[in-house]
Scaffold this motif. Structure first.
Motif, PDB file in Angstrom:
ATOM      1  N   GLU A   1      35.995   3.795  18.944  1.00  0.00           N
ATOM      2  CA  GLU A   1      34.437   3.968  19.297  1.00  0.00           C
ATOM      3  C   GLU A   1      33.863   4.332  17.838  1.00  0.00           C
ATOM      4  O   GLU A   1      34.624   5.168  17.210  1.00  0.00           O
TER       5      GLU A   1
ATOM      6  N   THR B   1      34.432  -0.348  19.971  1.00  0.00           N
ATOM      7  CA  THR B   1      33.041  -0.203  20.642  1.00  0.00           C
ATOM      8  C   THR B   1      32.215   0.783  19.801  1.00  0.00           C
ATOM      9  O   THR B   1      32.271   1.526  19.399  1.00  0.00           O
TER      10      THR B   1
ATOM     11  N   VAL C   1      28.702   2.143  18.771  1.00  0.00           N
ATOM     12  CA  VAL C   1      28.082   3.264  19.436  1.00  0.00           C
ATOM     13  C   VAL C   1      26.950   3.763  18.486  1.00  0.00           C
ATOM     14  O   VAL C   1      27.241   4.299  17.176  1.00  0.00           O
TER      15      VAL C   1
ATOM     16  N   GLY D   1      22.138   4.246  23.966  1.00  0.00           N
ATOM     17  CA  GLY D   1      23.197   2.991  23.519  1.00  0.00           C
ATOM     18  C   GLY D   1      22.239   2.095  22.558  1.00  0.00           C
ATOM     19  O   GLY D   1      20.916   2.879  22.025  1.00  0.00           O
TER      20      GLY D   1
ATOM     21  N   PHE E   1      27.933  -0.430  23.168  1.00  0.00           N
ATOM     22  CA  PHE E   1      27.427   0.467  24.094  1.00  0.00           C
ATOM     23  C   PHE E   1      25.789   0.401  24.239  1.00  0.00           C
ATOM     24  O   PHE E   1      25.208   0.382  23.240  1.00  0.00           O
TER      25      PHE E   1
ATOM     26  N   GLU F   1      29.431  -1.812  27.016  1.00  0.00           N
ATOM     27  CA  GLU F   1      29.824  -0.468  27.661  1.00  0.00           C
ATOM     28  C   GLU F   1      28.582   0.079  28.076  1.00  0.00           C
ATOM     29  O   GLU F   1      27.751   0.442  27.124  1.00  0.00           O
TER      30      GLU F   1
ATOM     31  N   TYR G   1      26.175   2.854  29.351  1.00  0.00           N
ATOM     32  CA  TYR G   1      26.240   4.617  29.101  1.00  0.00           C
ATOM     33  C   TYR G   1      25.508   4.977  30.450  1.00  0.00           C
ATOM     34  O   TYR G   1      24.876   4.735  30.757  1.00  0.00           O
TER      35      TYR G   1
END
Length: 239
Positions: free
Chosen positions: A71, A91, A93, A105, A132, A152, A154
């Motif tokens: 991430e 990922t 972020v 996000g 994210f 993803e 949050y």
């Protein structure tokens, strides 16, 4: 199919960094997480390297036998790390260097052009992209538009509202975001402040949840229950 558990080992690295040396040994912890039943290992290196260090990444990749998820904010340094190590999943972020922990996000509509370029590069390297996002339908749709394979969600706000005794209100935006993700063909992950108290309800209410990434609460619980037992406890909440 039950949701997969990826263990974020940042807090283990934070303990190691409190002293010189390599105790606890991150490679051994990562191997043990997998041996004890985790389906993945997550790391989130930050520019100040206050927990996971960039030098840890190739060592962890070398021992990984499940899924390796890195991430971070896609700075040039982060992208070089991904290019050199090719995890299964990156990922993205949007955390700034001075934040204590990720607390929001991407606005995938506002940052469409930037995310589109980043995602295209990651896909070219054979890395699955998860973005994210807050549980906002437009941001989920925006993630699909830039070429990501997953989002993803949050879950920090979910955890706060759930803890105040309002589980239905806490999970409603996530259930709707999950519906939109399925509609547009995106895989669904979730993470942040999920724990043994709120995880089962979340997994039951959010359809299509493929993976959760959990670090802080799981490592804290492991101080009491042991790492092997704790991983099994979290997996039972996801069964």
């Amino acid at each position: 199919m039950s949701t997969r558990l990826s263990v974020n080992i940042n807090k283990v690295a934070l303990i190691r960094n409190a002293r010189e040396g390599n105790l606890p040994n991150l490679q051994e912890v990562a191997r043990d997480c997998e041996r004890f039943g985790a389906e993945g290992v997550t790391v989130h290196p930050r520019p100040d390297q206050r927990h996971i260090r960039y030098s840890d990444i190739p060592l962890l990749k070398a021992v990984n036998t499940t899924e390796f998820n890195i991430e971070g904010n896609p700075t040039p340094e982060f992208m070089k790390l991904i290019e050199d190590n090719r995890p299964h999943q990156a990922t993205l972020v949007p955390d700034s260097p001075d934040v204590l922990t990720s607390d929001q996000g991407w606005d995938t509509v506002k940052h469409k052009s930037f995310l589109q370029d980043i995602t295209a590069q990651l896909n070219e390297w054979g890395v699955r992209v998860s973005i994210f996002v807050d549980p906002v339908p437009a941001f989920v749709e925006g993630a699909k538009a830039v070429g990501a394979q997953r989002v993803e969600l949050y879950t920090g706000d979910y955890a706060k509202i759930f803890g105040s005794g309002q589980p239905a209100r806490a999970v409603a935006p996530h259930a709707e975001a999950a519906r939109v993700a399925a509609e547009v063909g995106l895989g669904l992950n979730a993470g942040h402040d999920l724990n043994l108290s709120n995880l089962r309800f979340y997994a039951e209410q959010v359809e299509g949840l493929l993976e959760v990434s959990i670090g802080h609460a799981l490592i804290a619980d492991a101080l009491y229950y042991g790492l092997s037992n704790t991983i099994q406890m979290y997996k039972r909440e996801l069964a």
